[in-house]
Design an enzyme around this catalytic site. Structure first.
Site, PDB file in Angstrom:
ATOM      1  N   CYS B  86      -1.813  13.987   9.701  1.00  0.00           N
ATOM      2  CA  CYS B  86      -2.553  13.370  10.790  1.00  0.00           C
ATOM      3  C   CYS B  86      -2.657  14.327  11.977  1.00  0.00           C
ATOM      4  CB  CYS B  86      -1.905  12.028  11.159  1.00  0.00           C
ATOM      5  SG  CYS B  86      -2.967  10.943  12.121  1.00  0.00           S
ATOM      6  N   HIS B 203      -1.019   9.085   5.754  1.00  0.00           N
ATOM      7  CA  HIS B 203       0.407   9.215   6.076  1.00  0.00           C
ATOM      8  C   HIS B 203       1.278   8.948   4.852  1.00  0.00           C
ATOM      9  CE1 HIS B 203       0.334   9.473  10.526  1.00  0.00           C
ATOM     10  NE2 HIS B 203      -0.782   8.788  10.424  1.00  0.00           N
ATOM     11  N   GLU B 205       4.329   9.665   4.566  1.00  0.00           N
ATOM     12  CA  GLU B 205       5.682   9.268   4.997  1.00  0.00           C
ATOM     13  C   GLU B 205       5.762   7.784   5.336  1.00  0.00           C
ATOM     14  OE1 GLU B 205       3.421  10.318   6.934  1.00  0.00           O
ATOM     15  OE2 GLU B 205       3.794   9.816   9.043  1.00  0.00           O
TER      16      GLU B 205
END
Lengths: 741, 230
Positions: B86, B203, B205
């Site tokens: 990002c 994302h 994560e």
């Protein structure tokens, strides 16, 4: 001091006399400005304090009640949930993006000022009707402002609510809730103590923005309100992110004595309140305050509401430690004065004293009004509803689709997908599926929250409306499986100088107090927003409740989605009452009339206790309460989100007339929840409900691609899931996007 | 292995990357302050999401001047695996470690939602454990994620198989409706010519635990663990 100047500062003759009594002399202009903001409605709660005393604020889990920057409740594992809701209504009307953004910034500061790491934001919004382009512009700006601030600072906006009604056209409501987590025994306090301790100013520089913001928020709007635009502040979420991280780091050290943000009334409020809480004096020299404009005088510096500023008191001799932490974050901590032992707020400008006011009287002797109340005349008329005069709608399936598409009910995805609702990776219930739920890392627990309030109910019956708001917010939290343990409220009303408004306020507070007492949910703080009127037209009285709940096993958290086909659908609770105050009546008959169905608080408590048990024992697969639009909307939402249909049959409601089925589908009786029983658990579920004294009935089964509702074994509404989903998903979006993506 | 998670002022997904690396994958992880010039002996570098310096100018435009970026550049030049997620992707583009730019989303709104992305190439340290054509459900959360570049650069990215992730439908099909932000060629992530530096807008994560709605992001982080071990 000439009367025109006094009046321009919003002080009455009596209030000015009190100023003279406290000082024993005429005030300087700076002093007059200080009294003016500290004694404004916004800062002093002078009209509401007498009523707020009736709210229950104590309980075994309360760690911090009202009076500090935010309240706190014990959530186990030595941790506390620190939370509060606040309004930013007036600024958001004048400048929607910055008004909403700085509302978010303000409430976040209240939370981290307490030493808590903010982990969730919610909001409660009210606007006029969406067919008005001015309203759409406000919605667009407010949502973008909330997103712009929250997303940037990295605190997820995990949920909220929004409603649309013409009463808010000239006075939108923007209420923002923030929650943080802190060690329960390490909450920071907003107090100054220890003569000789240094007073630091940290954060953004002071400008001329927002001077008299608190005073503006304490007056009605008129056609010249747009001229107040310079009184709205501009937010800088990056600066606040730095402040947040730096302040939390400073708080880990015992070099800190006290800390407070500069919100409404800026430097004035923070110096005065910190001194008053610590029973100390504070002396500052405003020429040492970092300024971004030249030529500012003491009056302007003391009253500026520039954002992202903090005031803190450090231990003498530990200055270097504190300064080093701020330097790491590229922030400059400016030492602007010190704590004194004389109890005075002494303001100097380049060494010359420009204000000297005793702190305690300034903070504690603010005017207190027990304003006149009188029951509004409109009530007798609007509470009368002759249901027999209503034309029954011939096609309840069409009504159902029409309600699904109503802006008050339709999917909120267009709004919440503009908010980063996942950052910090704690969000275990995505928005739009019930209460917001975030896990607490390092523990097995999760926190659930809901913000709710129904201005229409309160307009029709403020006492019952107050009760219903508490009951609904708590019920939503219980549907996730969480035990409600604390609440905060934001009370949005019209001009308190009008006895009818004050009556609404007093009644709503009574209703909230009643429900919080019965459900065992203490109020730990909140906010009052009065003067929500434009040209004499008040908003619907709108108390908004934010309820926080805790669930010990985060893996058990439920949402409203039917998890599978072929499950028994059970309705907990019983339909009572008619169509009074319902969304159906408003949308299909253009009527805001009747009385909302009352809540039986003993039954409500039994239902919520049962829900928490059912979730803890893994007996149910989903839970969703009945609210606006009745059980028909509840069922549709359970189905749309899962892609699994349902066939149900409901008992008729009310007298045997053409509206029996309508009331069964769209009546808004509270204390009802639709749950799905997991395979093989139905009998256990029903017997537990019976033991708890909660009415429970199997009303149907999940499955298929349609949602079909019968009443007394006759099908009255039958819609395809695709049609239901289309109506529901476009209801809001269609007002903002030509072609939905 | 050890992940270095770079913290710029305004980074806000740094703790999420740390949590995923350390508590979900059970690896070592260390925060590296942007003013530092070492990498704490890490085997892989993560530039996390957020709003570095508030992103008031252009996303990532100031962060690239942080002292730590010279160290990251060197680490990458020596073949060390670097991932920008990002805002981290935006920083890598501004730093010239990857090619192209990210524009405002096509509807000009910030978007936070789960999307599907297709793994296009598996010969990077961050996709080695995935299959070509594998569809991942990952969240996006950005206002400026519409990938753009010149026709020549796109052609060279395609020719060198540097497009690593593309937005797609649930079954892996390329559809305009599945491209949330209007990215050119539905690009969700790319790598450098040497393939050790990867940037992507989604994302991973945030998608490492079933409690959060998807575990599909684990393969990205697990791939680099395997690559470092090899």
């Amino acid at each position: 001091m000439d009367p025109a100047t006094i009046e321009a500062h919003g002080l009455t003759a009596d209030e000015y006399q009190k100023v003279l009594d406290i000082l024993g002399r005429e005030p300087t202009l700076t002093e007059l400005g200080i009294f003016s903001v500290m004694w404004s409605e916004h800062c002093s709660y002078k009209s509401s304090r007498v009523h707020l005393k009736r709210l229950p604020t104590e309980g075994p889990r309360v760690v911090q009640g009202p009076g500090e920057n935010a309240g706190a409740v014990d959530i186990g594992d030595g941790l506390a949930a620190v939370f509060k809701i606040e309004s930013h209504n007036h600024p958001s009307f004048i400048e929607p993006y910055q008004g909403a953004a700085t509302g978010v910034g303000g409430i976040i500061r209240d939370i981290f000022t307490m030493g808590a790491r903010p982990i969730a934001l919610l909001n409660s919004l009210r606007f006029g009707a969406l067919d008005d382009p001015a309203t759409r512009r406000l919605v667009d700006g407010v949502v973008a402002g909330i997103a712009g601030y929250g997303n940037s600072i990295g605190i997820p906006t995990v949920g909220g609510e929004v409603d649309f009604d013409p009463s808010y056209a000239g006075n939108p409501l923007v209420n923002v809730f923030c929650l943080g987590v802190a060690k329960a025994d390490q909450l920071a306090k907003g107090l100054a103590s220890g003569a000789g301790n240094p007073v630091y100013y940290v954060g953004a520089k002071t400008g001329r923005d927002g001077i008299h913001g608190a005073t503006m928020a304490s007056a009605e709007f008129d056609e010249n309100s747009a001229e107040n635009r310079p009184a709205v502040q501009v937010g800088d979420p990056f600066m606040e992110k730095l402040l947040l991280e730096a302040c939390l780091e400073v708080m880990k050290s015992d070099a800190l004595v006290g800390i407070q943000d500069m919100g409404a009334a800026g430097l004035t409020c923070s110096t005065c309140e910190m001194g008053a809480r610590g029973d100390a004096g504070i002396e500052i020299d405003v020429s040492l305050v970092p300024q971004r404009e030249t030529g500012m005088n003491a009056y302007e510096i003391m009253l500026s509401e520039s954002q992202e500023r903090m005031l803190l008191v450090a231990q003498k001799g530990r200055e270097a430690e504190v300064e080093a932490i701020f330097e790491k974050w590229d922030l400059h901590a400016a030492r602007i004065g010190e704590v004194t032992g004389d109890g005075l707020l002494r303001v100097k400008h380049a060494g010359e004293v420009v204000a000297e006011i005793p702190n305690r009287p300034l903070a504690d002797q603010a005017p207190l009004y027990n304003r006149q109340t009188s029951r509004p005349e409109y009530l007798d008329d609007v509470q009368r509803l002759d249901e027999s005069a209503l034309d029954p709608s011939p096609d309840l399936g069409r009504v159902w689709l029409d309600l699904l598409c109503a802006p008050s009910i339709a999917s909120r995805r267009w709004i919440y997908r503009q908010y980063d609702h996942m950052v910090r990776t704690n969000t275990i219930a995505l928005p739009g599926l019930g209460a917001a739920v975030v896990r607490v890392k390092g523990t097995d627990r999760a926190l659930a929250f809901s913000v709710d309030g129904n201005g229409r109910y309160c307009y029709l019956d403020p006492l019952e409306g107050g009760r219903l708001a508490v009951a609904e917010a708590a019920r939503n939290v219980a549907c996730a499986g969480a035990q409600p343990i604390g609440a905060t409220n934001c009370l949005n009303f019209g001009n308190p100088e009008r006895p009818e408004i004050m009556w609404q306020f007093a009644q709503a507070v009574d209703g909230i107090a009643d429900a919080c007492g019965a459900l065992g949910i203490p109020i730990t703080g909140g906010n009052v927003s009065l003067y929500n009127e434009t040209e004499g037209q008040a908003i619907h009285p709108t108390p908004v409740l934010g309820v926080v709940g805790v669930i010990d096993d985060a893996s058990r958290v439920l949402n409203r989605v039917f998890p599978a086909a072929d499950l028994d659908i059970v309705l907990l609770g019983e339909a009572t009452g008619g169509l009074g105050g319902s969304e159906y009546l408003k949308r299909m008959h253009r009527l805001v009339r009747g009385r909302p169905a009352p809540v039986d608080l003993d039954r409500e408590r039994a239902l919520q206790t049962l829900l928490v048990e059912l979730v803890a024992e893994g007996l149910i697969g989903s839970a969703h309460d009945c609210a606006e639009g009745g059980v028909a909307i509840t069922l549709a939402e359970c189905c749309i989100d899962s892609g699994v249909g349902a066939v149900v049959d409901l008992p008729p409601v009310g007298s045997q007339d053409g509206l029996m089925a309508t009331r069964a589908l769209f009546g808004e009786a509270p204390t009802r929840v639709v749950v799905s029983a997991l395979p093989g658990t139905r009998d256990q579920l029903l017997s537990k409900a019976r033991a708890a004294g909660v009415p429970a009935a199997v009303i149907g089964r999940t499955g298929g691609a349609r949602v079909t509702i019968g009443v007394a074994d006759e099908i009255v509404a039958d819609v395809g899931l695709d049609d239901a989903e289309q109506a529901w998903s476009l209801g809001l979006t269609r007002h903002f996007e030509r072609a939905a993506s | 292995m050890k992940f270095a998670i770079i913290e710029f002022p305004g980074s806000n997904c740094d703790h999420d990357a740390y949590h995923a690396a350390k508590h979900v994958l059970g690896q070592q992880a260390a925060f590296v302050w942007h003013k530092d010039t070492g990498l704490a002996g890490a085997d892989a570098v993560v530039l996390p999401g957020g709003f570095s310096y508030g992103d008031y100018l252009r996303t990532g435009a100031i962060a690239r001047f942080s002292p730590v970026m010279e160290t990251v550049r060197q680490f990458a030049a020596e073949g060390g695996p670097v991932i920008g997620i990002c805002n981290g992707f935006q920083v890598l583009l501004e730093a010239g470690l990857l090619e192209g730019a990210l524009l405002r989303n096509r509807r000009l709104k910030f978007l936070c939602q789960h999307v599907h992305v297709r793994v296009e190439q598996t010969d990077t340290p961050f996709t080695g454990g995935a299959q070509v054509g594998q569809v991942l459900s990952l969240p996006i959360a950005h206002g400026e994620g519409s990938y753009h570049t010149t026709a020549e650069t796109l052609a060279s990215l395609e020719a060198n198989r540097q497009v690593i992730f593309r937005y797609c439908s649930q079954d892996g099909a390329m559809q305009d409706a599945a491209n949330p932000n209007g990215s050119l060629a539905a690009v969700a992530g790319i790598c450098n010519p040497e393939r050790n530096v990867v940037g992507l807008m989604p994302h991973p994560e945030r998608a490492c635990e079933s409690a959060l709605g998807s575990e599909d992001g684990r393969v990205v982080l697990e791939s680099v663990v395997a690559a470092v071990a090899a």
